[in-house]
Scaffold this motif. Sequence first.
Motif, PDB file in Angstrom:
ATOM      1  N   LYS A  64       0.815  -1.207   0.000  1.00  0.00           N
ATOM      2  CA  LYS A  64       0.000   0.000   0.000  1.00  0.00           C
ATOM      3  C   LYS A  64       0.855   1.268   0.000  1.00  0.00           C
ATOM      4  CE  LYS A  64      -3.669   2.333   2.469  1.00  0.00           C
ATOM      5  NZ  LYS A  64      -4.530   2.363   3.635  1.00  0.00           N
ATOM      6  N   GLU A  65       1.945   1.290   0.780  1.00  0.00           N
ATOM      7  CA  GLU A  65       2.764   2.495   0.917  1.00  0.00           C
ATOM      8  C   GLU A  65       4.021   2.480   0.072  1.00  0.00           C
ATOM      9  OE1 GLU A  65       2.679   0.378   3.807  1.00  0.00           O
ATOM     10  OE2 GLU A  65       0.667   1.038   4.317  1.00  0.00           O
ATOM     11  N   ARG A  66       4.431   1.284  -0.411  1.00  0.00           N
ATOM     12  CA  ARG A  66       5.709   1.213  -1.132  1.00  0.00           C
ATOM     13  C   ARG A  66       5.748  -0.011  -2.030  1.00  0.00           C
ATOM     14  NH1 ARG A  66       9.568  -1.826   2.819  1.00  0.00           N
ATOM     15  NH2 ARG A  66       8.009  -2.697   4.180  1.00  0.00           N
ATOM     16  N   ALA A  67       6.671   0.037  -2.987  1.00  0.00           N
ATOM     17  CA  ALA A  67       6.963  -1.106  -3.852  1.00  0.00           C
ATOM     18  C   ALA A  67       8.394  -1.531  -3.551  1.00  0.00           C
ATOM     19  CB  ALA A  67       6.806  -0.728  -5.311  1.00  0.00           C
ATOM     20  N   VAL A  68       8.633  -2.834  -3.491  1.00  0.00           N
ATOM     21  CA  VAL A  68       9.948  -3.349  -3.102  1.00  0.00           C
ATOM     22  C   VAL A  68      10.414  -4.390  -4.115  1.00  0.00           C
ATOM     23  CG1 VAL A  68      11.275  -4.483  -1.287  1.00  0.00           C
ATOM     24  CG2 VAL A  68       9.349  -3.022  -0.668  1.00  0.00           C
ATOM     25  N   PHE A  69      11.636  -4.202  -4.618  1.00  0.00           N
ATOM     26  CA  PHE A  69      12.306  -5.186  -5.468  1.00  0.00           C
ATOM     27  C   PHE A  69      13.427  -5.763  -4.632  1.00  0.00           C
ATOM     28  CE2 PHE A  69      15.280  -6.787  -8.551  1.00  0.00           C
ATOM     29  CZ  PHE A  69      14.515  -7.217  -9.620  1.00  0.00           C
ATOM     30  N   SER A  70      13.309  -7.023  -4.231  1.00  0.00           N
ATOM     31  CA  SER A  70      14.299  -7.672  -3.370  1.00  0.00           C
ATOM     32  C   SER A  70      15.162  -8.599  -4.207  1.00  0.00           C
ATOM     33  CB  SER A  70      13.606  -8.492  -2.286  1.00  0.00           C
ATOM     34  OG  SER A  70      12.725  -7.696  -1.533  1.00  0.00           O
ATOM     35  N   VAL A  71      16.482  -8.587  -3.942  1.00  0.00           N
ATOM     36  CA  VAL A  71      17.394  -9.482  -4.652  1.00  0.00           C
ATOM     37  C   VAL A  71      18.020 -10.463  -3.667  1.00  0.00           C
ATOM     38  CG1 VAL A  71      17.882  -7.901  -6.533  1.00  0.00           C
ATOM     39  CG2 VAL A  71      19.269  -7.803  -4.505  1.00  0.00           C
ATOM     40  N   PHE A  72      18.214 -11.689  -4.138  1.00  0.00           N
ATOM     41  CA  PHE A  72      18.687 -12.770  -3.287  1.00  0.00           C
ATOM     42  C   PHE A  72      19.901 -13.450  -3.904  1.00  0.00           C
ATOM     43  CE2 PHE A  72      14.155 -12.320  -2.732  1.00  0.00           C
ATOM     44  CZ  PHE A  72      13.956 -12.436  -1.363  1.00  0.00           C
ATOM     45  N   ARG A  73      20.758 -13.965  -3.055  1.00  0.00           N
ATOM     46  CA  ARG A  73      21.835 -14.844  -3.524  1.00  0.00           C
ATOM     47  C   ARG A  73      21.258 -16.244  -3.710  1.00  0.00           C
ATOM     48  NH1 ARG A  73      27.150 -14.598  -3.903  1.00  0.00           N
ATOM     49  NH2 ARG A  73      27.285 -12.709  -2.678  1.00  0.00           N
ATOM     50  N   ARG A  74      20.448 -16.680  -2.755  1.00  0.00           N
ATOM     51  CA  ARG A  74      19.721 -17.944  -2.838  1.00  0.00           C
ATOM     52  C   ARG A  74      18.274 -17.675  -2.434  1.00  0.00           C
ATOM     53  NH1 ARG A  74      24.318 -18.909  -0.255  1.00  0.00           N
ATOM     54  NH2 ARG A  74      25.892 -20.100  -1.360  1.00  0.00           N
ATOM     55  N   THR A  75      17.366 -18.438  -2.972  1.00  0.00           N
ATOM     56  CA  THR A  75      15.943 -18.213  -2.720  1.00  0.00           C
ATOM     57  C   THR A  75      15.581 -18.357  -1.252  1.00  0.00           C
ATOM     58  OG1 THR A  75      15.500 -19.096  -4.913  1.00  0.00           O
ATOM     59  CG2 THR A  75      13.634 -18.885  -3.452  1.00  0.00           C
ATOM     60  N   SER A  76      16.251 -19.243  -0.548  1.00  0.00           N
ATOM     61  CA  SER A  76      15.874 -19.525   0.839  1.00  0.00           C
ATOM     62  C   SER A  76      16.416 -18.516   1.840  1.00  0.00           C
ATOM     63  CB  SER A  76      16.367 -20.924   1.223  1.00  0.00           C
ATOM     64  OG  SER A  76      17.779 -20.973   1.135  1.00  0.00           O
TER      65      SER A  76
END
Length: 128
Positions: A64-76
Amino acid sequence: MTDHGTGGEGREDSAILIPLHEARRERDNIPVTFQRRELDQILKVYSMMVAAGEWRDYAIDHLKERAVFSVFRRTSEVPLFQIVKTPALARKQGAFSVVAASGLIMKRGHDLERVLAVFDKALKVVRA
């Protein structure tokens, strides 16, 4: 006879301007999203980091307040970095920020391209 000159002129809230897109978002409860151009810039950096073997996965959250693009080294794992768009901060610190896994805001600003420049340097994950 009607008096069109009275009503809201003497009130303090009559001078508050609200951008139309913000009023619609609040009324319709629409989540914040990345625009196509913004997503293209983010995916350009993401693809270079994947090619370098640094990143392997990503997730996009539209809240609702923000959009987030998260990056991972591994999915877990927890995200290495989060690229956050918060329109409410657009007039203050800037709508865009890059946040490290520790919660440290690495860069913040109005221009996404300049904020993403933080990844131009060779970033390394420090493990304790």
